[in-house]
Design a protein around this motif. Structure first.
Motif, mmCIF file in Angstrom:
data_model
loop_
_atom_site.group_PDB
_atom_site.id
_atom_site.type_symbol
_atom_site.label_atom_id
_atom_site.label_comp_id
_atom_site.label_asym_id
_atom_site.label_seq_id
_atom_site.Cartn_x
_atom_site.Cartn_y
_atom_site.Cartn_z
ATOM 1 N N PHE A 99 -9.712 19.360 5.660
ATOM 2 C CA PHE A 99 -9.371 19.804 7.253
ATOM 3 C C PHE A 99 -8.117 19.463 7.573
ATOM 4 O O PHE A 99 -7.816 18.102 7.901
ATOM 5 N N ALA A 100 -7.308 20.303 7.886
ATOM 6 C CA ALA A 100 -6.005 20.295 8.330
ATOM 7 C C ALA A 100 -5.717 19.645 9.735
ATOM 8 O O ALA A 100 -4.882 19.274 10.187
ATOM 9 N N SER B 62 -11.396 25.962 -3.639
ATOM 10 C CA SER B 62 -10.621 25.075 -2.668
ATOM 11 C C SER B 62 -10.242 25.630 -1.313
ATOM 12 O O SER B 62 -9.876 26.896 -1.427
ATOM 13 N N LYS B 63 -10.553 24.943 -0.219
ATOM 14 C CA LYS B 63 -10.075 25.722 1.165
ATOM 15 C C LYS B 63 -9.421 24.451 2.090
ATOM 16 O O LYS B 63 -9.768 23.363 1.726
ATOM 17 N N ILE B 64 -8.611 25.094 2.852
ATOM 18 C CA ILE B 64 -7.926 24.336 3.901
ATOM 19 C C ILE B 64 -8.350 24.873 5.566
ATOM 20 O O ILE B 64 -8.301 26.175 5.598
ATOM 21 N N ILE B 65 -9.066 24.198 6.212
ATOM 22 C CA ILE B 65 -9.639 24.636 7.467
ATOM 23 C C ILE B 65 -8.656 24.294 8.559
ATOM 24 O O ILE B 65 -8.438 23.109 8.735
ATOM 25 N N PRO B 66 -7.893 25.320 9.206
ATOM 26 C CA PRO B 66 -6.986 24.791 10.240
ATOM 27 C C PRO B 66 -7.619 24.452 11.713
ATOM 28 O O PRO B 66 -6.903 23.819 12.146
ATOM 29 N N GLN B 67 -8.630 24.929 11.815
ATOM 30 C CA GLN B 67 -9.286 24.795 13.292
ATOM 31 C C GLN B 67 -9.662 23.125 13.564
ATOM 32 O O GLN B 67 -9.926 22.325 12.563
#
Length: 492
Positions: free
Chosen positions: A62-63, A339-344
């Protein structure tokens, strides 16, 4: 007839056992005061955290993860309950988490999970007794020590366990995990002391960063458009010219050579993180050996951010980005296999509802957080675009005023109410986060942005009211102002 009843009962038991076996375990790892940029996967150039980085590469990072109050106990209460601090009641570092208030571990416990907590709990300063909702509860009073902490072992005895905190808490957790059977899922919480002050690395990591120069951040000297309290804070416990969590012995000191003390402090902080990475490697190895890795939800996160010289400040409490941002990494193949990056913008209050949703457990009622499961798996068009932050002035640590702030995807507005309903006595702050993510230019005095300020003030009032906090009658301590003397107080 009796044979039929017996057969039905046996079928029920088998079905129940099968369901229990399918429910995921939960490994919840909480660090204290960890900045995202102290981890390789969040961009650290110097701190190598291969095991935590691997976790991020296999799951969700989580970014834009934030705490709603940047102070240990209030934030921990929000993580457990899904509520803002004014609702769960832990508004300072001395208040107990209410025994009758539900939490994600207590819900899991009632749903048939074996539950345990090991390490720094930090809600109830002088109470290390077991808390409701845990089958095993191992903690200590206060902050604990990096070496030779006295532990309360599930209320049965207190014992000083020789050795380094991060190693010991990992040993304690693994000892319990190895005793768990396959008849029910488990939830194990590991509360690290690291990297909280007073930063003490293991001997093997004491000199890991000796060759890395660490100057004061540029923003430490960009204070002309900042509120006066920030400048006043420079020479206090929470300023860069103060004692720096005992890394500076003679203070205050604003001489050019004193930056070496700041550098040593940062090196010590980084060194404690290396041991946390080692700790996770040990627990992961056990999960792999027992073939439980992919049936376990692994959460790695921090309770609040940390100012490391930004705007001339150390510690936390403020509404500035370094104080608010925390890491959150989640690995569970049923959440995402890639793999995921969540910008919210995700908040501490979202953790509890998300974990309960992933476990198929009953939800916590009337909370402020929201499950991020849909957001991760398919996107969520209704996800928040704004949220509010609050912190109340503490007489014991008079270096930060009352804070009320709203952060949208693009803007941040901060103001400092005095506490008695009178006009604010401190300059407010306004930042265009898209153009100025480092918050270097306070735009509050720009007349062309007066409309934006009113818009954000209205949004702040609306968000507060949605959690039961009326901006007009918001109760908070009277701000007595920053004091320049350095009282004999422990840093928290």
């Amino acid at each position: 007839m009796s044979r039929l009843l017996a057969l039905l009962f046996s079928s029920f038991v088998l079905l129940h056992s099968s369901f229990a076996a399918q429910r995921p375990n939960v490994l919840f790892i909480l660090c204290d005061d960890i900045r995202p940029d102290a981890l390789g996967c969040y961009g650290s150039k110097h701190v190598k955290t291969p095991n935590i980085d691997r976790l991020a590469n296999e799951g969700v990072r989580f970014a834009s993860m934030f705490c709603t109050t940047s102070l240990c106990s209030p934030s921990r209460g929000s993580i457990l309950s899904g509520l803002y601090a004014h609702a769960h009641g832990v508004t300072d570092n001395f208040t107990e988490y209410p025994a009758t208030l539900r939490s994600f571990p207590s819900v899991l416990h009632d749903a048939g999970y074996a539950t345990a907590y090991f390490g720094k709990y930090h809600m109830g300063e002088n109470n290390d007794d077991p808390r409701p909702g845990y089958d095993m509860f191992v903690t200590h009073k206060g902050q604990g020590k990096y070496y030779d902490t006295e532990w309360n072992l599930n209320g049965k005895k207190r014992e000083v366990i020789k050795g380094y905190y991060t190693t010991i808490v990992t040993d304690l957790a693994l000892d319990w995990l190895k005793q768990q059977g396959t008849d029910k899922p488990w939830c194990a919480c590991i509360g690290h002391k690291a990297p909280h002050s007073f930063y003490t690395p293991e001997p093997k990591y004491e000199h890991s960063f000796d060759d890395v120069r660490v100057p004061y951040p540029a923003t430490a000297f960009m204070l002309d458009d900042k509120p006066a309290w920030i400048k006043q804070r420079l020479y206090t416990w929470h300023g860069i010219y103060g004692p720096l969590f005992e890394w500076r012995k003679k203070f205050p000191d604003d001489s050019p050579d004193a930056v070496k003390d700041f550098e040593n402090m940062v090196h010590g902080y980084w060194g404690t993180v290396l041991s946390v990475d080692d700790s996770f490697a040990r627990v992961r190895a056990w999960l792999e050996e027992t073939k439980q890795l992919d049936t376990t939800i692994i959460v790695f996160m921090g309770d609040n951010g940390l100012l490391e010289g930004e705007d001339g400040m150390v510690d936390k409490r403020t509404a500035h980005e370094a104080s608010l941002r925390i890491p959150l990494i989640v690995r569970y193949p049923q959440l995402t296999k890639e793999s995921k990056i969540i910008p919210q913008q995700v908040l501490t209050v979202d953790v509890a509802p998300s974990l309960l949703a992933l476990c198929g457990a009953p939800p916590l009622e009337n909370i402020h957080g929201k499950s991020f499961v849909k957001l991760v798996q398919s996107g969520d068009a209704d996800w928040r675009q704004s949220w509010f932050y609050h912190y109340n002035y503490e007489k014991q640590f008079p270096y930060t005023p009352n804070v009320r702030s709203v952060r949208t995807d693009d803007w941040k507005y901060i103001h400092y109410p005095h506490g008695d309903g009178s006009p604010d006595k401190h300059m407010a702050e306004l930042y265009d986060l898209k153009k100025d993510p480092g918050e270097t230019k306070n735009l509050i005095s720009k007349p062309e942005l007066a409309g934006k300020v009113k818009e954000l003030q209205a949004e702040l009032a609306k968000l507060m009211l949605a959690t039961g906090l009326d901006a007009q009658t918001d109760k908070m301590p009277l701000d007595e102002g920053v004091k320049s003397e350095l009282p004999d107080a422990k840093i928290r």
